[in-house]
Design a protein around this motif. Structure first.
Motif, mmCIF file in Angstrom:
data_model
loop_
_atom_site.group_PDB
_atom_site.id
_atom_site.type_symbol
_atom_site.label_atom_id
_atom_site.label_comp_id
_atom_site.label_asym_id
_atom_site.label_seq_id
_atom_site.Cartn_x
_atom_site.Cartn_y
_atom_site.Cartn_z
ATOM 1 N N SER A 1 15.004 5.538 -15.146
ATOM 2 C CA SER A 1 14.011 6.260 -14.317
ATOM 3 C C SER A 1 13.470 7.312 -15.358
ATOM 4 O O SER A 1 12.280 7.996 -14.977
ATOM 5 C CB SER A 1 14.134 6.294 -12.928
ATOM 6 O OG SER A 1 15.433 7.261 -12.784
ATOM 7 N N ASN B 1 7.842 2.945 -14.107
ATOM 8 C CA ASN B 1 8.091 3.460 -12.737
ATOM 9 C C ASN B 1 9.159 2.651 -12.159
ATOM 10 O O ASN B 1 9.180 1.431 -12.106
ATOM 11 C CB ASN B 1 6.962 3.488 -11.731
ATOM 12 C CG ASN B 1 7.470 4.104 -10.462
ATOM 13 O OD1 ASN B 1 8.436 4.602 -10.487
ATOM 14 N ND2 ASN B 1 6.596 3.843 -9.412
ATOM 15 N N THR C 1 12.334 2.232 -9.564
ATOM 16 C CA THR C 1 12.774 2.389 -8.591
ATOM 17 C C THR C 1 13.827 1.244 -7.526
ATOM 18 O O THR C 1 13.942 0.341 -8.260
ATOM 19 C CB THR C 1 11.966 2.757 -7.228
ATOM 20 O OG1 THR C 1 11.042 1.410 -7.522
ATOM 21 C CG2 THR C 1 10.797 3.962 -7.818
ATOM 22 N N TRP D 1 2.977 1.517 -15.004
ATOM 23 C CA TRP D 1 2.087 2.644 -14.219
ATOM 24 C C TRP D 1 0.850 2.063 -13.697
ATOM 25 O O TRP D 1 0.470 2.769 -12.668
ATOM 26 C CB TRP D 1 1.936 3.948 -15.155
ATOM 27 C CG TRP D 1 2.951 4.731 -15.531
ATOM 28 C CD1 TRP D 1 3.725 4.762 -16.532
ATOM 29 C CD2 TRP D 1 3.867 5.273 -14.616
ATOM 30 N NE1 TRP D 1 4.655 5.457 -16.628
ATOM 31 C CE2 TRP D 1 5.215 5.769 -15.424
ATOM 32 C CE3 TRP D 1 4.133 5.633 -13.237
ATOM 33 C CZ2 TRP D 1 6.152 6.638 -14.952
ATOM 34 C CZ3 TRP D 1 4.990 6.458 -12.587
ATOM 35 C CH2 TRP D 1 6.105 6.794 -13.524
#
Length: 421
Positions: free
Chosen positions: A84, A90, A92, A107
């Motif tokens: 990250s 991105n 997560t 993104w």
């Protein structure tokens, strides 16, 4: 001055000793011995040394120690995945159907443009490693393929034996095929991938969903990297000739993992591991005369691999009928041994990566042949490397040429299968 000379000598001796310990002799014919040497040194530091030291100190035998080192490997806690901080994606954490995952999104994946989906199942013999162990590998796959990647942290044995891992990965895959749009995924362009035990789970998932859930969008591909495909025999030529060639995976480690995954761990772990290693987990009649025997016939291998150069381990006893009856149905269950499935037709296109010096080489070769014979589009990548060669755990400058080739070919295959019409 004398003290400095003594310290210098001690330092040189220690460096020489460390170099000797970390050095691994390379088999003749390996494509990139330097890259393999670097990988093996890192592997010994991270994996082999903790096991050897614990065993030397009398803190447990091989299988016991496999269980003991799980916690530091699996304990990712609530921290953000390492990648990250890399940028470009991105990254997560999320939970899908109760299963922890790491999600890698580009993104622009939150706009109206839907991307292909890549669901990855990590290796580790169903016993070790986690989604975090493979964080860098899946990050690179997502970058190279343009896919939204889902890195699945399925439950590990021995705490959760078969079919726990299989159930987890199937649940996640079904959810993505039904609700992928929530992650910016085009459900018509989803595939599964994995290496080693993860490759086993990927093959089993592709097979299971194809046969049991025809209402779901079909998977576009399966990428099977140095995969475990069957447990009927551990005396294929690659099991024998590569039994202790390189420490990234020994045959005794495969059999240890298998016994744990099948719920045969505990105090008798070493006993069961050696039983699998000597092929005493199956009756000779069943292994050679049942309808499943044809699937592991060495005549289905390329001619150059049909005969082992070394002798197979000699069985100290006859097969164990109690264990055989306990695991017989699982050994031929396609959820565990995809090679044992009667019908492999209409499966998603496959890329099967095998490496010459991998103990699981012949599993992949046998499965690739059966897929092709069943009319499944199949690309076979046959490298001259070792197990785990394609993993992204080092900067490219230090990775083997063999691993880079395999990784590149897998990415190109995924791009071809998921490109927009």
């Amino acid at each position: 001055m004398a003290k400095l000379k003594l310290l210098a000598i001690i330092w040189m001796v220690l460096v020489a000793m460390l170099a000797g310990v970390l050095y691994t002799p390379m088999p003749e014919g390996l494509e990139d011995p330097f890259g393999a040497t670097v990988f093996m040194a890192g592997y010994k530091v991270a994996m082999s040394f903790p096991l050897v030291v614990r065993e030397f100190l009398g803190q447990g035998r091989f299988l016991d120690n496999l269980e003991a080192i799980q916690d530091p490997i699996l304990g990712e806690g609530d921290r953000s995945p390492i990648t990250s901080w890399f940028g470009g994606l991105n990254v997560t954490r999320a939970t899908i159907e109760g299963v922890p995952v790491i999600v890698y999104k580009h993104w622009d994946a939150d706009d109206d443009k839907l991307r292909p989906g890549l669901i990855y199942f990590h290796g580790g013999g169903w016993t070790l490693a986690s989604a975090d162990t493979y964080d860098w590998t899946v990050y690179e796959l997502a970058l190279a393929t343009g896919a939204v990647a889902i890195n699945v942290n399925y439950r590990n044995a021995p705490q959760h034996p078969f079919p726990a891992a299989f159930d987890d990965v199937v649940s996640v895959t079904r959810h993505i095929l039904r609700h992928g749009k929530q992650f910016g995924i085009d459900v018509s362009r989803v595939g599964v991938a994995g290496d080693s035990a993860g490759g086993n789970l990927a093959a089993a998932t592709a097979l299971h969903l194809s046969k049991k859930f025809p209402d779901l969008p079909a998977l576009k591909y399966q990428a099977l990297l140095c995969s475990f495909i069957q447990g009927l025999t551990f005396h294929l030529p690659s099991h024998i000739d590569n039994a202790e060639t390189l420490p990234s995976l020994y045959t005794k480690t495969v059999t240890a993992f298998t016994s744990l995954y099948l719920g045969l761990g505990g105090r008798n772990g070493e006993f069961h591991g050696s039983m699998f290693l000597e092929n005493r987990h199956v009756s000779p009649e069943f292994r050679t005369k049942s309808k499943f025997a044809k699937y592991v016939d060495v005549q289905n291998l390329p001619e150059k691999y049909r005969t082992a150069k070394n002798a197979a381990p000699t069985a100290k006893e006859s097969h164990n009928e109690t264990v055989f009856q306990r695991i017989k149905s699982v050994l031929v269950d396609p959820r565990f041994s995809p090679l044992m499935a009667d019908d492999l037709t209409n499966l998603p296109a496959a890329i099967v990566v095998v490496q010459k010096y991998d103990v699981l080489r012949d599993d992949g070769l046998l499965y690739a042949k059966r897929l092709r014979d069943s009319g499944v589009e199949t690309v076979l990548h046959e490298g001259k490397g070792f197990h785990d060669d394609q993993m992204k755990i080092l900067p490219d400058l230090l990775r083997s040429k063999t691993g880079l080739k395999a990784f590149k070919n897998v990415c190109e295959f995924i791009l071809r299968k998921t490109k927009s019409n």
